[in-house]
Design a protein around this motif. Structure first.
Motif, short mmCIF file in Angstrom:
data_model
loop_
_atom_site.label_atom_id
_atom_site.label_comp_id
_atom_site.label_asym_id
_atom_site.label_seq_id
_atom_site.Cartn_x
_atom_site.Cartn_y
_atom_site.Cartn_z
N GLU B 175 0.86 -1.19 0.00
CA GLU B 175 0.00 0.00 0.00
C GLU B 175 0.89 1.24 0.00
O GLU B 175 1.12 1.85 1.04
CB GLU B 175 -0.91 0.01 1.23
CG GLU B 175 -1.94 -1.09 1.22
CD GLU B 175 -3.04 -0.83 2.25
OE1 GLU B 175 -2.78 -0.15 3.25
OE2 GLU B 175 -4.16 -1.32 2.02
N SER B 204 -10.39 8.95 -1.95
CA SER B 204 -10.04 7.78 -2.78
C SER B 204 -9.69 6.59 -1.91
O SER B 204 -9.58 6.70 -0.68
CB SER B 204 -8.86 8.13 -3.68
OG SER B 204 -7.67 8.15 -2.91
N GLU B 205 -9.47 5.46 -2.57
CA GLU B 205 -9.10 4.25 -1.82
C GLU B 205 -7.59 4.14 -1.65
O GLU B 205 -7.09 3.17 -1.08
CB GLU B 205 -9.64 3.01 -2.55
CG GLU B 205 -11.14 2.87 -2.37
CD GLU B 205 -11.71 1.73 -3.20
OE1 GLU B 205 -10.92 0.97 -3.80
OE2 GLU B 205 -12.95 1.63 -3.26
N ASN B 207 -3.76 4.96 -0.28
CA ASN B 207 -3.19 5.24 1.04
C ASN B 207 -2.57 6.64 1.01
O ASN B 207 -1.36 6.81 1.02
CB ASN B 207 -2.13 4.17 1.35
CG ASN B 207 -1.48 4.38 2.69
OD1 ASN B 207 -2.00 5.09 3.55
ND2 ASN B 207 -0.32 3.77 2.88
#
Lengths: 326, 326
Positions: B175, B204-205, B207
């Motif tokens: 990630e 957003s998804e 990291n």
């Protein structure tokens, strides 16, 4: 002798290094009269320790100040007792006071220069100029270093004109070579902002030499590098950080094996890339000279900043700024 | 064994160092099969000189190429015989060819990746990613390094997603920590573009860890630094130039006094700040892997670029890029 009003608060290590720096400048014979804004007992104590007579400086007594955690708008109402505000008021009201020096909150200093001192006609917000040492022992003026993160092409033209005034007064250059920071030297390289500013600068009376790129910062190709405050801030901080990283690499490899040579090397890198130690950021736009010294300022930085102010004044900086946007 | 198509033209010192680099990679046992696009007699001659058998490579014969002085649009019609165009065509048409390497005209390569190869869905223009060595011996991906000088906040989000794909496939990070280049780490610092992108990236998804500033480029705080191509290009070129200037200062001070220590120091600075020697710029967006090596590429740069391509392919880079914008 010219009076410089000095806000003693806001530096990382408190007021003491600022006051010691002022004392050092006086002892070195730098020709100025400090008006120190801060707690009188503290000021008198440090000045006495440093052998400075009470009649060699004035004090505007206050123990209030704007911190670096305060919002820039702290210079508006309600903080009239803060050292920065008192310093601005003194600068504005006294004809024999030509300049102000402060290590305080940059945002508050910028807003304060507008609402407590006033800008020259034709400008809405000041810009920040740094004079950086080039590798061929000249100085290059980078403007804007971070005050204006969103800019129009006309903003860049104003920065160019004010940078021209700075360079001619500070560096004594008759027709400073003005450049635009871009992604390539060729005309047509750059973002829309730079391309528009390029057209306008070509038509101006400035000695515009075209674009420079990121690798040109310290080579002395231009006397003034004009940039929006976003990119200007990024390149300035990057250059300092890379210089510092290089110093650490050299220190690690050489300190135990050849400490004397290594020390000379790190000193040379420090001189080349530690811009903060060599003076402060000059505000372009206020009606009188304002210099912001870095929060990490030590005695020598303070001396350098005071010398910077005197050099600017000798070059009629404030007058040139006042007339350059006409 | 995977085929890599290599455009041998466009480097500052001609095709010879590029071919010697390919030969060196083969001799070092790097596991690939080169398809070399250029004049067959020249290719055969250099490969033979370097002891490479004729069956260890293929040739696509042409002595035409796009120069660095040609406009990027030279990849459109009329130049079907140019090495770059032939390389793109080969890459597009051959399933067993996974990647392309070229030292040629960056603008033409970018346009060529659109019109001769094709971009993944959801993208109009590719971005350039550089993997930079950090001071704590990791790699940070800077995107965009100069392909897109005018950007929207949604462009920066796409760069972030593609940088995420690059970092996870190239560096094997699960990630990756994604950041935005700005004038300060705090939320709210930056220009309008960065502030808008900040809001989108928070939702957003990815990291997303927030902003980094100009001084954070090489400290390893983030795995991916997202920037518009204007600022990205400026900070990249600046970091290299400051590193080079530091090398010159050290060389000048130490070369005669302590050449052995000085050599170790300049080598360390070269390793830290000469990004070009350590690989090329990876295109983010084309349907297959494209790496642009620097015009000043030497043998070792070519080897590094080929290893870079193999590492990207092992990490399923092209597949991850194809899916990251969905």
């Amino acid at each position: 002798m010219e009076k410089i009003v000095i806000d003693i608060y806001g530096a990382d290590n408190g007021a003491e290094p600022v006051l010691s720096g002022v004392a050092k400048a006086l002892k070195c014979g730098v020709d100025f009269f400090p008006v120190l804004v801060g707690e009188e007992s503290v000021i008198d104590s440090v000045m006495q320790e440093n052998g400075i007579a009470k009649d060699a400086y004035n004090v505007i007594n206050t123990d209030k100040y704007i911190t670096n955690n305060d919002p820039p708008t702290a210079v508006f109402g309600g903080n009239d007792d803060a050292s920065m505000v008192k310093a601005y008021s003194y600068l504005k009201e006294n004809n024999d006071c030509t300049a102000m020096l402060s290590p305080g909150n940059t945002g508050a200093l910028l807003i304060g220069s507008i609402c407590r001192l006033g800008l020259v006609a034709g400008l809405k917000f000041p810009a920040l100029a740094s004079a950086l040492p080039t590798l061929d022992n000249k100085l290059v003026c980078l403007v804007d270093c971070g005050a204006n993160t969103d800019c129009t092409a006309n903003d860049l033209v104003r920065f160019a004109k004010m940078g021209n005034a700075f360079s001619s007064s500070y560096c004594g250059i008759k027709e400073p070579k003005i450049s635009l920071l871009s992604v390539g030297r060729e005309k047509g390289k750059g973002n829309t902002l730079v391309k528009e500013a390029y057209e306008l600068l070509e038509q101006s009376e400035l000695n515009f030499i075209g674009n420079v790129e990121g690798s040109d910062l310290l080579i002395g190709y231009a006397d003034v590098i004009v940039s929006d405050g976003f990119s200007g801030n990024i390149i300035l901080k990057n250059a300092e950080a890379i210089g510092k990283a290089a110093m650490q690499i050299i220190e690690r490899l050489g300190a135990s094996e050849n400490p004397e040579l290594t020390k000379r090397m790190t000193n040379a890198l420090f001189k080349a890339f530690d811009f903060n130690s060599q003076g402060g950021a000059t505000f372009l736009g206020p009606k009188k000279t304002v210099v912001k010294m870095h929060g990490s300022a030590n005695e020598d930085t303070v001396v350098a900043c005071i010398e910077q102010i005197i050099r600017l004044n000798k070059g009629n900086f404030a007058e040139k700024i006042a007339n350059c946007l006409n």
